[in-house]
Design a protein around this motif. Structure first.
Motif, PDB file in Angstrom:
ATOM      1  N   GLY B  94      57.368 101.156  70.068  1.00  0.00           N
ATOM      2  CA  GLY B  94      57.069  99.755  70.275  1.00  0.00           C
ATOM      3  C   GLY B  94      57.784  99.175  71.372  1.00  0.00           C
ATOM      4  O   GLY B  94      57.098  98.520  72.173  1.00  0.00           O
ATOM      5  N   THR B  95      59.133  99.737  71.281  1.00  0.00           N
ATOM      6  CA  THR B  95      60.107  98.923  72.465  1.00  0.00           C
ATOM      7  C   THR B  95      59.479  99.445  73.619  1.00  0.00           C
ATOM      8  O   THR B  95      59.318  98.634  74.743  1.00  0.00           O
ATOM      9  CB  THR B  95      61.480  99.730  72.292  1.00  0.00           C
ATOM     10  N   SER B  98      55.759  97.937  74.509  1.00  0.00           N
ATOM     11  CA  SER B  98      55.775  96.304  74.716  1.00  0.00           C
ATOM     12  C   SER B  98      56.389  95.982  76.124  1.00  0.00           C
ATOM     13  O   SER B  98      56.134  95.146  77.020  1.00  0.00           O
ATOM     14  CB  SER B  98      56.544  95.518  73.641  1.00  0.00           C
ATOM     15  N   SER B  99      57.692  96.842  76.483  1.00  0.00           N
ATOM     16  CA  SER B  99      58.266  96.585  77.737  1.00  0.00           C
ATOM     17  C   SER B  99      57.453  97.019  78.941  1.00  0.00           C
ATOM     18  O   SER B  99      57.686  96.479  79.917  1.00  0.00           O
ATOM     19  CB  SER B  99      59.647  97.422  77.777  1.00  0.00           C
ATOM     20  N   LEU B 185      51.424  94.543  69.869  1.00  0.00           N
ATOM     21  CA  LEU B 185      52.086  94.873  71.132  1.00  0.00           C
ATOM     22  C   LEU B 185      51.567  94.210  72.128  1.00  0.00           C
ATOM     23  O   LEU B 185      52.291  93.827  72.926  1.00  0.00           O
ATOM     24  CB  LEU B 185      51.446  96.430  71.209  1.00  0.00           C
ATOM     25  N   ALA B 260      60.035  88.898  70.636  1.00  0.00           N
ATOM     26  CA  ALA B 260      59.448  90.195  70.373  1.00  0.00           C
ATOM     27  C   ALA B 260      59.206  90.175  68.686  1.00  0.00           C
ATOM     28  O   ALA B 260      58.241  90.483  68.124  1.00  0.00           O
ATOM     29  CB  ALA B 260      60.288  91.614  70.507  1.00  0.00           C
ATOM     30  N   THR B 280      59.709  96.628  67.383  1.00  0.00           N
ATOM     31  CA  THR B 280      60.504  97.191  68.272  1.00  0.00           C
ATOM     32  C   THR B 280      62.089  97.604  67.502  1.00  0.00           C
ATOM     33  O   THR B 280      62.058  96.986  66.530  1.00  0.00           O
ATOM     34  CB  THR B 280      60.840  96.125  69.461  1.00  0.00           C
TER      35      THR B 280
END
Lengths: 355, 334
Positions: B94-95, B98-99, B185, B260, B280
Motif C-alpha cells: 500500500g505504501t 500510493s506513493s 489506494l 493516508a 500503508t
C-alpha cells in the motif's frame, strides 16, 4: 553538453513546440496552484462558518449537551464529555440528562438558565432528541491551549540543542563531524514523523503506562531540531568573516564574539527558523496520536493526555454528529490561520533583513 | 568611553583567572567541547531512533525474520480457528503503490511548475508565486486529509471512480469496483500527489535557479528558442537535482501518515483493485499501535516502523546525494 544530432525539422515546427511547452508550464502551474488555493479557501470558508461567539472561550461540548451544562460538581462521576470520544459509538455523549442517579436531572434546568446568560454560545437550546440536527456548538479553547503548551515546551527543548549544534556547524565548518551531523539533520528532517512518534511511544508512553503531554513535546522537539539547526547554520554562515575578525582584533575569544557579535547579527534569521519549526510542530499530527492521545477537556497538566488541534480535526471529522464535524472545521480554520500567519511573519522578517 | 582600568602591580605569580584563561584558551576550548557535544547529540538522536525501533522490534524479528516483509496476512486478532499472525506485505504494498501514484501525478506537474517559476515566469509574478508555493508546502497534512475526506472523496467516488469502475473496470481487474466509500489506494494517492506537489515544485525551482546563465546563453547564441534552451541545456544540467527533488517528494509521500490514514480505508487485506481500501505502513502504525493487543502485536508494528525507516533512509540518502552533486559539482562546468 551535447546538442541533439538530429536537427529539428523547420522553424515553424520548433516555434510550435516551444509555444506548446511554454503554455503547458503555465497550465500546469494554474492547475496546481488554483486547486491548492481552493483547498485553503474552502477550509477557511467552511471553518469560518462554524465559528460561534464562544468558539475561542469554550471547550468541547458533546452534541447531547447543547444546553451548556457545566460540570462544576466534583461528585459527578466522569461526565461523558470527558471520556475519550469514540466515533464508532453512536451513543457517545447521549443521554446524560436522563441518566438516573447522577443527580443531574435536577441541575439541568437551573444550570442552563444561569450559565446561558453569561455564555452566548450556549444560548440556543437544540431541539430535543435529534442529535444529527445540532450544528456548531462548543469551542476549541482546550485544543488551542494543548497545542500551544505541547509545542512551546517542544521549542524550549529544541532551541538550545538546535542553536548550539548550528553554531558548531557554522563556526567549525570543515571537519568530518560536521559532515556527519549535517547528514543526520537531513535524515531527521526526512524521516516520517510517525517513526519519531513510535520512538516516543516505546520510550516514554509504554514505560509510564500513560499518554502524556511531555511525550508529545519530546517527539515534536526531535522533529524541530533539524529545522532550527540548519536555519542557524545557514544564517551564521551569512555573517561576513570580517565581523568575526573585527571582534578577534579587539581581543575577544571565539565564544564571546559568537554570542555577542555573530549570533545577534544573524538573530532575525534564526528567529525565522524557530518560527518555521513552530509552525511545523503545531501542524504535526501523527506523533501526537501516539503520544498525547487527545482529550475533550481543558487541561494544563503535561503529565496526562492533553488536547491538540490536529487531533481534534482527525477525530471529529469522522463523527456522525454535525456539531462535532463543525468543531473539526473550526479547529482546521484556527490551525490553518496559525500556520499561515507564522509563515508570513517569518517571510516578512527575512525580507526586512535582506533589504 | 570606558574608564581606563587601574594597572595591576607587576607580580611573578599568575592569578587564578590568568591560569584558567591560559589553560582553556580564554574559554574557547570549553566552548568548542560544548557545541561539539550538542552537535554529537544530533547524531545521537538519529542513532537513538534507529536503536529504539531495532530493539523494540526484537520479538517480531526473532519470530518472523525477513519473511515478515513478504508475509501477506496481518491478523492481530487471535480466534479459535486462526492464530494471530503478522506480515508486512499489505502495508509495504500500500505504501509503495500510493506513493507511486502520487509521484506519477505530481512529478511531471511539479517539474513543469519549477520550470515556469525559474525560467518563464514574468519577474513581477516570480516572488509572489514562489512564496505561495512555499506557503502551500507548509500547510499541515491533516488539513489536506480533512479536505480529502469531506470534499474530494465524495466527488471522486461519484464522478471518477464509479464511472471508471463501471466501464473500464469490467475488463481491467485493477480498476474494478465495487467502489464502496471511494476511500482506497487511488483516492489516497491523488491527495498525496496534491500534498507533495509544492515540495517538488519548490525544490525543482531552487535547483533550476542555480544553473549558470552561461548555459542558457550558449544555446541562445546558437539560435535556440526559449523552450529549446530549457529542454536541451537547463534541464539536462540540473537533471540530478530534479531527480533528487522528485525523490524527496516520494520520501514525503512514503512517510505521510495523516492524509493516508484518513483516505486509504485502512484494510489489511490485499485486493487487486486500485479503488479498494488498503493500508500503508504509517497508517497501520497510527491505527493500531495506540491500542495494540499484546507485546507481539506492538513489536510487529515497531518492526513495520523499522522497515519504513529503512526505506526512507535509503531514499533520502540517494536524493541528498543527487541534490548535493548538482549544487557542488556541475555536470557540464564551463
Amino acid at each position: 553538453m551535447s546538442i541533439r544530432a538530429s536537427a529539428p525539422r523547420n522553424y515553424a515546427w520548433r516555434r510550435f513546440v516551444g509555444r506548446l511547452m511554454q503554455t503547458l508550464t503555465i497550465v500546469a502551474t494554474t492547475l496546481a496552484i488554483v486547486p491548492l488555493l481552493l483547498i485553503i479557501g474552502y477550509v477557511l470558508y467552511r471553518g469560518g462558518a462554524s465559528l460561534t461567539p464562544g468558539f475561542f472561550t469554550t471547550d468541547y461540548l458533546p452534541p447531547a449537551l447543547g444546553g451548556g451544562i457545566e460540570f462544576t460538581d466534583p461528585t459527578v462521576p466522569a461526565p461523558i464529555g470527558e471520556q475519550p470520544f469514540n466515533p464508532d459509538d453512536p451513543f457517545a455523549g447521549v443521554g446524560i440528562d436522563s441518566l438516573p442517579g447522577t443527580g443531574l436531572e435536577n441541575e439541568t434546568i437551573p444550570g442552563t438558565a444561569a450559565d446561558g446568560a453569561s455564555d452566548p454560545a450556549a444560548q440556543p437550546r437544540p431541539p430535543e432528541g435529534d442529535l444529527t440536527q445540532i450544528t456548531a456548538q462548543g469551542g476549541v479553547r482546550h485544543g488551542i491551549v494543548g497545542t500551544l503548551l505541547v509545542t512551546i515546551f517542544a521549542l524550549l527543548l529544541a532551541i538550545p540543542l538546535g542553536l548550539l549544534a548550528g553554531i558548531f556547524l557554522a563556526e567549525y565548518r570543515d571537519n568530518s563531524v560536521a559532515t556527519v551531523v549535517r547528514f543526520c539533520c537531513d535524515v531527521l528532517s526526512g524521516a516520517p514523523s510517525i517513526i519519531v512518534g513510535v520512538v516516543a511511544f516505546v520510550l516514554i508512553v509504554a514505560p509510564t503506562q500513560t499518554y502524556s503531554g511531555w511525550a508529545g513535546s519530546v517527539a515534536l522537539a526531535v522533529l524541530m531540531v533539524p529545522t532550527i539547526t540548519r536555519a542557524t547554520e545557514e544564517m551564521l554562515k551569512l555573517v561576513p568573516d570580517s565581523t568575526r575578525e573585527g571582534a578577534m582584533a579587539l581581543g575577544a575569544p571565539t565564544w564571546w564574539s559568537t554570542f555577542t557579535v555573530v549570533v545577534p547579527t544573524a538573530l532575525v534569521g534564526i528567529v525565522t527558523g524557530v518560527l518555521l519549526a513552530f509552525a511545523r510542530g503545531a501542524g504535526e499530527t501523527a506523533p501526537l496520536l501516539l503520544t498525547i492521545q487527545g482529550s475533550n477537556k481543558l487541561s494544563f497538566d503535561m503529565n496526562e493526555p492533553i488536547a491538540a488541534l490536529p487531533l481534534m480535526i482527525y477525530k471529529y471529522i469522522e463523527s456522525p454528529f454535525p456539531s462535532e464535524n463543525d468543531l473539526a472545521w473550526g479547529a482546521a480554520f484556527v490551525l490553518t490561520v496559525l500556520v499561515l500567519i507564522v509563515n508570513i511573519l517569518a517571510r516578512a522578517l527575512t525580507r526586512r533583513r535582506t533589504r | 568611553m570606558a574608564q581606563t582600568p587601574a594597572v595591576e602591580p607587576f607580580s611573578t605569580r599568575e592569578s587564578w583567572l590568568g591560569r584558567l584563561n591560559r589553560r582553556t584558551a580564554h574559554g574557547d576550548r570549553p566552548f568548542w567541547v560544548l557545541v561539539l557535544l550538542f552537535a554529537l547529540a544530533i547524531i545521537g538522536l538519529v542513532g537513538a531512533v534507529g536503536l529504539v525501533v531495532y530493539v523494540g522490534s526484537a520479538e517480531a524479528r526473532g519470530l518472523y525474520g525477513l519473511s515478515f516483509l513478504t508475509g501477506t496476512v496481518w491478523n492481530p486478532v487471535a480466534t479459535e480457528v486462526r492464530e494471530a499472525s503478522y506480515g508486512a506485505w499489505p502495508a509495504i504494498r500500500g505504501t509503495l503503490l500510493s506513493s507511486l501514484i502520487a509521484v506519477l501525478l505530481a512529478g511531471p506537474l511539479g517539474i513543469l511548475i519549477g520550470v515556469f517559476l525559474s525560467e518563464l515566469c514574468p519577474l513581477r509574478l516570480r516572488t509572489p508565486l514562489s512564496f505561495m508555493v512555499e506557503l502551500l508546502a507548509a500547510i499541515p497534512s491533516v488539513i489536506y486529509g480533512l479536505w480529502g475526506v469531506a470534499v474530494f472523496v465524495p466527488f471522486f467516488r461519484d464522478y471518477i471512480a464509479d464511472p471508471i469502475a463501471n466501464s473500464l473496470g469490467t475488463n481491467l481487474p485493477w480498476l474494478a469496483g465495487p467502489v464502496a466509500t471511494g476511500r482506497g489506494l487511488m483516492a489516497a494517492g491523488m491527495v498525496l500527489a496534491l500534498m507533495i506537489l509544492p515540495t517538488i515544485a519548490a525544490i525543482s525551482r531552487d535547483v533550476l535557479a542555480v544553473v549558470p546563465s552561461s548555459q542558457r546563453e550558449v544555446l541562445m547564441a546558437l539560435g535556440a528558442n526559449r523552450w529549446e534552451v530549457i529542454w536541451q541545456s537547463v534541464l539536462p544540467y540540473a537533471r540530478a537535482g530534479i531527480i533528487g527533488a522528485v525523490m524527496l517528494g516520494l520520501g514525503r509521500a512514503l512517510g505521510e501518515t495523516m492524509a493516508a490514514t484518513m483516505l486509504i480505508g485502512n484494510s489489511t487485506r490485499i485486493e487487486q483493485s486500485l479503488f479498494a481500501p488498503a493500508t500503508t505502513a504509517a497508517s497501520l502504525i497510527a491505527n493500531q499501535l495506540p491500542n495494540a493487543n499484546d507485546a507481539l502485536h506492538e513489536s510487529a508494528l515497531v518492526y513495520v516502523a523499522l522497515v519504513l525507516f529503512g526505506i526512507t533512509l535509503l531514499l533520502n540518502l540517494i536524493a541528498r546525494l543527487l541534490v548535493w552533486q548538482v549544487s557542488r559539482g556541475p555536470i557540464g562546468r564551463v
